[in-house]
Design an enzyme around this catalytic site. Structure first.
Site, short mmCIF file in Angstrom:
data_model
loop_
_atom_site.label_atom_id
_atom_site.label_comp_id
_atom_site.label_asym_id
_atom_site.label_seq_id
_atom_site.Cartn_x
_atom_site.Cartn_y
_atom_site.Cartn_z
N HIS A 10 -21.58 2.34 6.33
CA HIS A 10 -21.65 2.91 4.97
C HIS A 10 -23.07 3.34 4.60
O HIS A 10 -23.38 3.49 3.42
CB HIS A 10 -21.09 1.92 3.95
CG HIS A 10 -19.62 1.73 4.14
ND1 HIS A 10 -18.69 2.60 3.63
CD2 HIS A 10 -18.94 0.81 4.86
CE1 HIS A 10 -17.48 2.21 4.00
NE2 HIS A 10 -17.60 1.13 4.75
N LYS B 92 -17.51 9.01 8.01
CA LYS B 92 -17.78 8.89 6.57
C LYS B 92 -18.84 9.96 6.20
O LYS B 92 -18.46 11.11 6.04
CB LYS B 92 -18.15 7.46 6.22
CG LYS B 92 -16.97 6.51 6.60
CD LYS B 92 -17.12 5.12 6.12
CE LYS B 92 -16.19 4.15 6.84
NZ LYS B 92 -14.79 4.24 6.50
N THR C 115 -20.58 5.10 12.09
CA THR C 115 -19.35 5.91 12.17
C THR C 115 -19.69 7.38 12.01
O THR C 115 -20.72 7.72 11.41
CB THR C 115 -18.35 5.50 11.07
OG1 THR C 115 -17.13 6.22 11.25
CG2 THR C 115 -18.86 5.79 9.67
N SER D 177 -19.20 -2.52 2.09
CA SER D 177 -18.43 -1.40 1.54
C SER D 177 -17.70 -1.72 0.25
O SER D 177 -17.40 -0.82 -0.52
CB SER D 177 -17.45 -0.90 2.58
OG SER D 177 -16.42 -1.82 2.77
N THR E 135 -8.41 -6.96 1.52
CA THR E 135 -9.67 -6.21 1.63
C THR E 135 -10.74 -6.88 0.78
O THR E 135 -11.92 -6.92 1.15
CB THR E 135 -9.45 -4.75 1.19
OG1 THR E 135 -8.30 -4.23 1.87
CG2 THR E 135 -10.64 -3.88 1.51
N ARG F 32 0.83 -1.21 0.00
CA ARG F 32 0.00 0.00 0.00
C ARG F 32 0.86 1.26 0.00
O ARG F 32 1.73 1.40 0.86
CB ARG F 32 -0.89 0.02 1.23
CG ARG F 32 -2.02 -0.98 1.13
CD ARG F 32 -2.63 -1.26 2.49
NE ARG F 32 -3.31 -2.55 2.39
CZ ARG F 32 -4.55 -2.76 2.75
NH1 ARG F 32 -5.27 -1.81 3.25
NH2 ARG F 32 -5.09 -3.95 2.61
N1 PLP Z 1 -17.35 -1.05 9.62
C1 PLP Z 1 -17.23 -1.05 8.28
C2 PLP Z 1 -18.17 -1.88 7.47
C3 PLP Z 1 -16.23 -0.30 7.65
O1 PLP Z 1 -16.10 -0.32 6.32
C4 PLP Z 1 -15.36 0.49 8.45
C5 PLP Z 1 -14.28 1.32 7.86
O2 PLP Z 1 -14.12 1.54 6.72
C6 PLP Z 1 -15.52 0.44 9.83
C7 PLP Z 1 -16.52 -0.33 10.38
C8 PLP Z 1 -14.62 1.24 10.71
O3 PLP Z 1 -15.10 2.56 10.81
P1 PLP Z 1 -14.09 3.75 11.11
O4 PLP Z 1 -13.45 4.12 9.82
O5 PLP Z 1 -14.96 4.82 11.69
O6 PLP Z 1 -13.09 3.22 12.08
#
Ligand code: PLP
Length: 403
Positions: free
Chosen positions: A216, A247, A244, A188, A362, A21
């Site tokens: 998301h 985002k 969250t 996501s 991922t 990365r």
């Molecule tokens: N849950 C999902 C499905 C996510 O895609 C992510 C992060 O991308 C998180 C939790 C974690 O959230 P945060 O970025 O606020 O730590």
């Protein structure tokens, strides 16, 4: 052991697979999003960001910035402690009230990230509920997987979004055993959406707790931004909704909402909550402003959906393969790690377009992709430039076109 050699060899392995990365050094510009300054070779220059999770641009919204400035000047930089030791600021209390109301729940609890909210809540519930067995969707996020793993509770992984598989597995378990079903609403990487109603029906049938990650979806779906559960009128049927603030709400932090007893239980037993200093007051103030704005305004959500549709239509015309899903996430499929990285590099170096490659772990190997997130602010010209750049690369490299 020669530690340095070990570290370098492992990193070389990642490079060899094309999935090392590289972070793009970007300087966001409030007021010009999705334009950012890229600090790369040859000096700083403007690029158009096409993979941001600041889905609605709340990270630059005047109401959010004003609230943060006011709280910063009024309450200072940091919170000054853990929630239990001088670190509960009035903004935290207001934010938790706002989140509980958003999801129609009795209570909410904020964490320093969505990752921590999942990790701490799932590990605490699964570890503390005697004999708990966790049913977890095969494509759940790393934070959920790690939380469940840390609990050391027994788990079963059910096939992704497969209500039949979930039901079969539950039917095979001891009826007396406490069960917890953990899943997401919008996934996501593929942008598909869980059958929440069916999962809730099954949970009721077997008396299971339901844990829904709406990371998301919050801010983006539902008349008030309460996520897919709100849109489908299901918020009241879920035991716990997690989200969250980083985002669609444009700041940082994570949270859970649920009954007063459930949130109090996690507040009282979760190490990842208890032993970590709380969010800066200004962050909480910014989150409150973003949530309140998106509760009242659907303009940003509508604009985003319109931009998503516009991009998909142009990708289709150009024959660029992308996953068809019912969400705002547009995964352009490449299917090979090195090619994916090379396309991303070329978009940046030749076209001033930034979309990072998504590689294993991922997503599964062979499904490497460019995960594109259209924003309300991407113009028709931005869309045309992106599709033209992708088309040029697809044509030159003879990449597979969609039918
Ligand atoms: N849950 C999902 C499905 C996510 O895609 C992510 C992060 O991308 C998180 C939790 C974690 O959230 P945060 O970025 O606020 O730590």
């Amino acid at each position: 052991m020669d530690f340095e050699t070990f570290f370098r060899r492992e990193l070389d392995g990642l490079r060899g697979e094309g999935r090392y990365r590289v972070f793009a050094d970007l300087e966001r510009q409030a007021g010009r999003f999705p334009i950012a300054t890229y600090h790369g070779e040859g000096g700083p220059r403007d690029v158009t960001v096409w993979c941001s999770n600041d889905y609605l641009g709340m990270g630059q919204h005047p109401k959010v910035l004003a609230a943060m400035h006011q709280a910063l000047d009024g309450s200072g930089a940091g919170a000054g402690g853990t929630r239990n030791i001088a670190g509960t600021n009035h903004y935290h209390v207001l934010l938790e009230r706002e989140l509980a109301a958003l999801h129609g729940k009795e209570a909410a609890l904020i964490f320093n990230s969505g990752y921590m909210a999942n990790w701490a809540s799932l590990s605490t519930l699964a570890a503390q509920i005697p004999g708990c067995i966790v049913l977890t969707d095969a494509l759940n996020h790393a934070s959920m997987i790690e939380g469940i793993r840390h609990s050391r509770a027994e788990k079963q992984v059910f096939a992704h979004n497969d209500a039949g598989d979930l039901r079969r597995r539950l039917a095979g378990l001891d009826p007396a055993r406490p069960k917890l079903i953990a899943f997401e609403s919008v996934y996501s990487m593929d942008g598909d959406i869980a059958p929440i109603r069916e999962f809730c029906d099954i949970a009721d049938e077997f008396g299971a707790l339901t844990y829904l990650d709406e990371v998301h979806a919050v801010g983006l779906y539902g008349p008030h931004g309460g996520g897919i559960a709100e849109r489908e009128g299901l918020s009241g049927r879920l035991s716990l909704i997690q989200g969250t603030l980083a985002k669609a709400y444009g700041v940082i932090g994570g949270y859970i909402t649920g009954s007063a007893a459930l949130c109090d239980f996690i507040r009282s037993f979760a190490s990842g909550f208890i032993f970590s200093s709380s969010l800066p007051p200004a962050v909480a103030a910014g989150a409150i402003a973003a949530i309140r704005h998106l509760k009242e305004s659907s303009v940003e959500r509508q604009q985003q959906q319109e931009r998503v549709a516009a991009l998909r239509a142009k990708l289709d015309l150009a024959g660029i393969p992308h996953l068809n899903n019912p969400s705002h996430i547009v995964p352009v499929m490449v299917g090979e790690a090195k090619a994916c990285k090379a396309i991303s590099d070329e978009l940046l170096s030749r076209f001033d377009i930034y979309v990072q490659p998504i590689n294993y772990p991922t997503v599964p190997r062979g499904t490497e992709r460019l995960r594109i997130t259209p924003l309300p602010f991407h113009s028709d010209a931005d869309i045309d430039a992106l599709v033209a750049a992708l088309s040029a690369i697809w044509a030159r490299d003879g990449l597979k076109r969609a039918a």
